[in-house]
Design an enzyme around this catalytic site. Structure first.
Site, PDB file in Angstrom:
ATOM      1  N   THR A  18       6.378  -4.520  -5.900  1.00 47.59           N
ATOM      2  CA  THR A  18       4.991  -4.090  -5.745  1.00 47.59           C
ATOM      3  C   THR A  18       4.813  -2.726  -6.407  1.00 47.59           C
ATOM      4  O   THR A  18       5.741  -1.919  -6.461  1.00 47.59           O
ATOM      5  CB  THR A  18       4.575  -4.013  -4.266  1.00 47.59           C
ATOM      6  OG1 THR A  18       5.252  -2.938  -3.619  1.00 47.59           O
ATOM      7  CG2 THR A  18       4.891  -5.325  -3.545  1.00 47.59           C
ATOM      8  N   GLY A  23       4.695   4.813 -11.830  1.00 46.10           N
ATOM      9  CA  GLY A  23       5.679   5.532 -11.033  1.00 46.10           C
ATOM     10  C   GLY A  23       7.067   4.937 -11.111  1.00 46.10           C
ATOM     11  O   GLY A  23       7.496   4.444 -12.151  1.00 46.10           O
ATOM     12  N   TYR A 170       0.211  10.637   5.612  1.00 48.91           N
ATOM     13  CA  TYR A 170       1.224  10.076   4.708  1.00 48.91           C
ATOM     14  C   TYR A 170       2.560   9.955   5.426  1.00 48.91           C
ATOM     15  O   TYR A 170       3.226   8.912   5.355  1.00 48.91           O
ATOM     16  CB  TYR A 170       1.361  10.962   3.474  1.00 48.91           C
ATOM     17  CG  TYR A 170       2.417  10.501   2.498  1.00 48.91           C
ATOM     18  CD1 TYR A 170       2.250   9.327   1.770  1.00 48.91           C
ATOM     19  CD2 TYR A 170       3.583  11.238   2.306  1.00 48.91           C
ATOM     20  CE1 TYR A 170       3.221   8.894   0.869  1.00 48.91           C
ATOM     21  CE2 TYR A 170       4.554  10.821   1.408  1.00 48.91           C
ATOM     22  CZ  TYR A 170       4.367   9.649   0.695  1.00 48.91           C
ATOM     23  OH  TYR A 170       5.345   9.221  -0.190  1.00 48.91           O
TER      24      TYR A 170
END
Length: 290
Positions: A18, A23, A170
Protein backbone atom coordinates in the site's frame (compact mmCIF):
# COMPACT_ATOMS: atom_id res chain seq x y z
CA UNK A 1 24.88 -5.54 7.86
CA UNK A 2 21.73 -6.65 6.05
CA UNK A 3 20.93 -4.87 2.79
CA UNK A 4 18.22 -5.38 0.12
CA UNK A 5 20.80 -7.41 -1.81
CA UNK A 6 20.23 -10.12 0.84
CA UNK A 7 16.56 -10.54 -0.12
CA UNK A 8 16.05 -14.17 -1.22
CA UNK A 9 14.48 -15.22 -4.50
CA UNK A 10 10.77 -14.34 -4.30
CA UNK A 11 9.72 -15.92 -7.59
CA UNK A 12 6.20 -17.32 -7.32
CA UNK A 13 5.14 -15.02 -4.47
CA UNK A 14 2.71 -12.10 -4.54
CA UNK A 15 3.26 -8.93 -2.54
CA UNK A 16 0.75 -6.14 -1.97
CA UNK A 17 2.33 -2.79 -1.07
CA UNK A 18 0.00 0.00 0.00
CA UNK A 19 1.17 3.53 -0.67
CA UNK A 20 3.60 2.30 -3.33
CA UNK A 21 3.25 5.52 -5.28
CA UNK A 22 5.57 7.53 -3.05
CA UNK A 23 7.93 7.63 -0.07
CA UNK A 24 9.36 4.35 1.17
CA UNK A 25 6.67 2.48 -0.76
CA UNK A 26 8.60 3.03 -3.99
CA UNK A 27 11.87 1.29 -3.00
CA UNK A 28 9.84 -1.35 -1.15
CA UNK A 29 7.99 -2.24 -4.35
CA UNK A 30 11.15 -1.98 -6.45
CA UNK A 31 13.26 -4.34 -4.37
CA UNK A 32 10.50 -6.93 -3.98
CA UNK A 33 9.92 -6.90 -7.74
CA UNK A 34 13.63 -6.98 -8.48
CA UNK A 35 13.89 -10.21 -6.48
CA UNK A 36 11.11 -11.94 -8.39
CA UNK A 37 7.88 -11.18 -6.55
CA UNK A 38 4.72 -10.25 -8.35
CA UNK A 39 4.10 -6.84 -6.81
CA UNK A 40 0.69 -5.19 -6.66
CA UNK A 41 1.04 -1.45 -6.10
CA UNK A 42 -2.03 -0.33 -4.15
CA UNK A 43 -2.25 3.43 -4.65
CA UNK A 44 -4.78 6.22 -4.29
CA UNK A 45 -3.49 8.24 -7.27
CA UNK A 46 -3.33 6.03 -10.35
CA UNK A 47 -1.56 8.63 -12.50
CA UNK A 48 1.22 9.03 -9.97
CA UNK A 49 1.32 5.27 -9.53
CA UNK A 50 1.76 4.73 -13.25
CA UNK A 51 4.74 7.07 -13.27
CA UNK A 52 6.33 5.07 -10.45
CA UNK A 53 5.53 1.75 -12.12
CA UNK A 54 7.24 2.91 -15.33
CA UNK A 55 10.30 3.94 -13.34
CA UNK A 56 10.41 0.55 -11.59
CA UNK A 57 10.14 -1.25 -14.91
CA UNK A 58 13.03 0.82 -16.24
CA UNK A 59 15.15 -0.12 -13.21
CA UNK A 60 14.03 -3.77 -13.25
CA UNK A 61 12.93 -4.73 -16.80
CA UNK A 62 11.78 -8.20 -15.73
CA UNK A 63 9.61 -6.90 -12.91
CA UNK A 64 6.09 -8.28 -12.58
CA UNK A 65 4.39 -5.19 -11.25
CA UNK A 66 0.71 -4.27 -11.31
CA UNK A 67 -1.26 -1.20 -10.33
CA UNK A 68 -4.59 -1.10 -8.52
CA UNK A 69 -6.46 1.76 -6.89
CA UNK A 70 -6.87 1.76 -3.13
CA UNK A 71 -8.00 4.63 -0.92
CA UNK A 72 -7.54 3.60 2.70
CA UNK A 73 -9.60 6.60 3.81
CA UNK A 74 -12.67 5.08 2.15
CA UNK A 75 -13.83 1.64 3.30
CA UNK A 76 -15.82 1.14 0.09
CA UNK A 77 -12.53 1.44 -1.81
CA UNK A 78 -10.87 -1.05 0.54
CA UNK A 79 -13.69 -3.53 0.00
CA UNK A 80 -13.59 -3.06 -3.77
CA UNK A 81 -9.83 -3.63 -3.86
CA UNK A 82 -10.08 -6.84 -1.84
CA UNK A 83 -13.07 -8.14 -3.80
CA UNK A 84 -11.28 -7.65 -7.12
CA UNK A 85 -8.01 -9.19 -5.97
CA UNK A 86 -6.98 -12.35 -7.76
CA UNK A 87 -4.92 -15.16 -6.26
CA UNK A 88 -3.08 -15.70 -2.99
CA UNK A 89 -1.18 -13.03 -1.07
CA UNK A 90 2.17 -13.97 0.42
CA UNK A 91 3.29 -10.54 1.61
CA UNK A 92 1.07 -7.67 2.69
CA UNK A 93 3.01 -4.47 3.36
CA UNK A 94 0.73 -2.03 5.18
CA UNK A 95 2.89 0.92 4.27
CA UNK A 96 0.63 3.84 3.28
CA UNK A 97 -0.13 6.59 5.72
CA UNK A 98 -0.85 10.21 6.43
CA UNK A 99 0.68 12.17 9.25
CA UNK A 100 0.66 15.30 11.31
CA UNK A 101 -2.12 16.98 9.32
CA UNK A 102 -4.89 19.34 10.44
CA UNK A 103 -7.99 17.52 11.65
CA UNK A 104 -10.01 16.00 8.82
CA UNK A 105 -12.26 12.98 8.52
CA UNK A 106 -12.35 10.00 6.17
CA UNK A 107 -15.21 9.17 3.82
CA UNK A 108 -16.69 7.13 6.67
CA UNK A 109 -16.38 9.90 9.26
CA UNK A 110 -13.29 8.69 11.14
CA UNK A 111 -10.48 11.01 12.21
CA UNK A 112 -8.18 10.90 9.18
CA UNK A 113 -4.91 9.70 10.70
CA UNK A 114 -6.54 6.95 12.77
CA UNK A 115 -8.95 6.07 9.97
CA UNK A 116 -6.30 5.80 7.27
CA UNK A 117 -3.26 4.49 9.11
CA UNK A 118 -5.06 2.02 11.35
CA UNK A 119 -8.67 1.34 10.37
CA UNK A 120 -8.01 1.24 6.63
CA UNK A 121 -5.19 -1.25 7.05
CA UNK A 122 -7.12 -3.24 9.65
CA UNK A 123 -9.98 -3.66 7.17
CA UNK A 124 -7.65 -4.46 4.27
CA UNK A 125 -5.81 -7.13 6.27
CA UNK A 126 -9.06 -8.72 7.40
CA UNK A 127 -10.51 -8.79 3.90
CA UNK A 128 -7.33 -10.29 2.42
CA UNK A 129 -6.85 -12.72 5.30
CA UNK A 130 -8.25 -15.80 3.50
CA UNK A 131 -5.73 -15.18 0.72
CA UNK A 132 -2.93 -14.74 3.24
CA UNK A 133 -3.82 -18.00 4.96
CA UNK A 134 -4.08 -19.90 1.67
CA UNK A 135 -0.38 -20.71 1.68
CA UNK A 136 2.39 -21.22 4.24
CA UNK A 137 4.80 -18.52 5.34
CA UNK A 138 2.70 -15.42 4.62
CA UNK A 139 3.64 -12.19 6.34
CA UNK A 140 1.85 -8.96 7.25
CA UNK A 141 4.23 -6.05 7.74
CA UNK A 142 2.71 -2.88 9.18
CA UNK A 143 4.71 0.33 9.12
CA UNK A 144 4.49 2.07 12.48
CA UNK A 145 6.85 4.63 14.01
CA UNK A 146 8.65 5.37 17.23
CA UNK A 147 6.20 8.28 17.39
CA UNK A 148 3.80 5.76 18.93
CA UNK A 149 5.21 6.91 22.26
CA UNK A 150 3.27 10.17 21.80
CA UNK A 151 -0.04 8.40 21.38
CA UNK A 152 -2.81 7.21 23.67
CA UNK A 153 -5.96 5.29 22.79
CA UNK A 154 -8.94 7.13 24.30
CA UNK A 155 -11.93 4.93 23.50
CA UNK A 156 -14.27 7.68 24.69
CA UNK A 157 -12.94 10.11 22.07
CA UNK A 158 -11.70 8.13 19.05
CA UNK A 159 -12.74 11.02 16.82
CA UNK A 160 -10.53 13.43 18.79
CA UNK A 161 -13.37 15.92 18.80
CA UNK A 162 -12.58 17.23 22.28
CA UNK A 163 -8.93 17.99 21.65
CA UNK A 164 -6.98 17.50 18.45
CA UNK A 165 -3.22 17.81 18.24
CA UNK A 166 -1.71 16.66 14.99
CA UNK A 167 1.44 15.08 16.45
CA UNK A 168 -0.31 13.15 19.21
CA UNK A 169 -2.99 12.08 16.72
CA UNK A 170 -0.26 10.69 14.49
CA UNK A 171 1.33 8.96 17.46
CA UNK A 172 -2.03 7.44 18.36
CA UNK A 173 -2.41 5.97 14.87
CA UNK A 174 1.09 4.49 15.07
CA UNK A 175 0.37 3.04 18.52
CA UNK A 176 -2.76 1.48 17.02
CA UNK A 177 -0.57 -0.04 14.28
CA UNK A 178 1.59 -1.72 16.92
CA UNK A 179 -1.31 -2.94 19.04
CA UNK A 180 -2.90 -4.39 15.88
CA UNK A 181 0.35 -6.07 14.79
CA UNK A 182 0.83 -7.86 18.09
CA UNK A 183 -2.83 -8.82 18.47
CA UNK A 184 -2.89 -10.24 14.95
CA UNK A 185 0.14 -12.37 15.78
CA UNK A 186 -1.49 -13.65 18.97
CA UNK A 187 -4.70 -14.55 17.14
CA UNK A 188 -3.00 -16.05 14.09
CA UNK A 189 -0.50 -18.12 16.01
CA UNK A 190 1.86 -19.80 13.58
CA UNK A 191 -0.39 -19.39 10.54
CA UNK A 192 1.35 -16.18 9.48
CA UNK A 193 3.93 -13.69 10.70
CA UNK A 194 2.76 -10.24 11.79
CA UNK A 195 5.59 -7.73 12.15
CA UNK A 196 5.76 -3.96 12.67
CA UNK A 197 8.48 -1.61 11.49
CA UNK A 198 9.84 1.84 12.17
CA UNK A 199 11.55 3.34 9.10
CA UNK A 200 13.38 6.09 10.97
CA UNK A 201 13.29 9.79 10.09
CA UNK A 202 12.86 9.68 6.33
CA UNK A 203 12.27 12.32 3.67
CA UNK A 204 8.72 11.38 2.67
CA UNK A 205 5.43 13.14 2.04
CA UNK A 206 4.45 12.67 5.69
CA UNK A 207 7.51 14.57 6.87
CA UNK A 208 6.95 17.33 4.33
CA UNK A 209 3.34 17.79 5.39
CA UNK A 210 3.91 17.58 9.12
CA UNK A 211 7.43 18.77 9.86
CA UNK A 212 9.20 20.37 6.92
CA UNK A 213 7.70 23.82 7.34
CA UNK A 214 8.97 27.09 8.66
CA UNK A 215 12.55 28.29 9.26
CA UNK A 216 13.88 24.89 10.39
CA UNK A 217 12.96 23.29 7.05
CA UNK A 218 16.48 23.21 5.62
CA UNK A 219 18.02 21.99 8.89
CA UNK A 220 15.57 19.10 9.21
CA UNK A 221 16.15 18.05 5.63
CA UNK A 222 19.85 17.59 6.40
CA UNK A 223 19.17 14.87 8.98
CA UNK A 224 16.50 12.93 7.10
CA UNK A 225 17.51 9.70 5.39
CA UNK A 226 16.46 8.90 1.81
CA UNK A 227 13.42 6.64 1.21
CA UNK A 228 15.64 3.73 0.16
CA UNK A 229 17.10 3.53 3.66
CA UNK A 230 13.69 4.04 5.21
CA UNK A 231 12.40 1.01 3.31
CA UNK A 232 15.08 -1.33 4.70
CA UNK A 233 13.19 -2.33 7.90
CA UNK A 234 10.07 -3.22 5.88
CA UNK A 235 12.05 -5.23 3.34
CA UNK A 236 13.91 -7.07 6.08
CA UNK A 237 10.68 -7.79 7.97
CA UNK A 238 9.02 -9.06 4.79
CA UNK A 239 11.79 -11.34 3.57
CA UNK A 240 14.45 -12.27 6.12
CA UNK A 241 14.31 -15.87 7.37
CA UNK A 242 15.50 -14.59 10.75
CA UNK A 243 12.32 -12.63 11.42
CA UNK A 244 9.78 -13.93 13.93
CA UNK A 245 6.25 -12.69 14.54
CA UNK A 246 5.45 -9.86 16.91
CA UNK A 247 8.72 -8.01 16.45
CA UNK A 248 9.19 -4.26 16.01
CA UNK A 249 12.01 -3.71 13.54
CA UNK A 250 13.74 -0.39 13.12
CA UNK A 251 16.70 1.06 11.26
CA UNK A 252 19.72 -1.19 10.99
CA UNK A 253 17.62 -3.24 10.57
CA UNK A 254 17.39 -4.29 14.20
CA UNK A 255 14.70 -5.27 16.70
CA UNK A 256 13.47 -2.42 18.89
CA UNK A 257 12.20 -2.69 22.46
CA UNK A 258 8.53 -1.83 22.91
CA UNK A 259 7.16 0.19 25.80
CA UNK A 260 4.41 -1.21 28.07
CA UNK A 261 1.70 0.81 26.28
CA UNK A 262 2.35 -1.11 23.04
CA UNK A 263 2.36 -4.43 24.91
CA UNK A 264 -0.96 -3.86 26.71
CA UNK A 265 -3.04 -6.87 25.66
CA UNK A 266 -6.22 -5.53 27.27
CA UNK A 267 -6.10 -2.35 25.19
CA UNK A 268 -5.13 -4.37 22.10
CA UNK A 269 -8.16 -6.65 22.44
CA UNK A 270 -10.50 -3.72 22.97
CA UNK A 271 -8.99 -1.88 19.99
CA UNK A 272 -9.44 -5.00 17.84
CA UNK A 273 -13.09 -5.40 18.84
CA UNK A 274 -13.74 -1.68 18.36
CA UNK A 275 -12.07 -1.76 14.94
CA UNK A 276 -14.27 -4.68 13.91
CA UNK A 277 -17.35 -2.71 14.90
CA UNK A 278 -16.24 0.48 13.16
CA UNK A 279 -15.18 -1.17 9.89
CA UNK A 280 -17.63 -4.07 9.79
CA UNK A 281 -14.68 -6.36 9.00
CA UNK A 282 -14.29 -9.45 11.15
CA UNK A 283 -11.34 -11.80 10.88
CA UNK A 284 -13.53 -14.87 10.57
CA UNK A 285 -10.81 -16.83 8.75
CA UNK A 286 -8.84 -17.00 12.00
CA UNK A 287 -11.73 -18.72 13.76
CA UNK A 288 -12.46 -21.00 10.82
CA UNK A 289 -8.86 -22.19 10.72
CA UNK A 290 -8.52 -22.74 14.45
Amino acid sequence: MWTPNDIPDLTGSTAVVTGAGGGIGVPTALHLARHGARVVMAVRDLARGETVRSAIRSAAPNARIELQRLDLADLSSVRAFAAAFDGPVNLLINNAGVGMIPRRTTADGFEMQFGTNHLGHFALTGLLLPRLLAGPGSRVVTVSSDAYSLGRIDFDDLGLERRYRRFSAYGRSKLANLLFTLELQRRAGGRLLSVATHPGATATGIMKAGVLTGPVNALIRLVLQPPDKGAAPSLYAATSPEVTGGRFIGPGPKTLTLSPKALDETVARRLWETSEELTGVRFEALTQHS
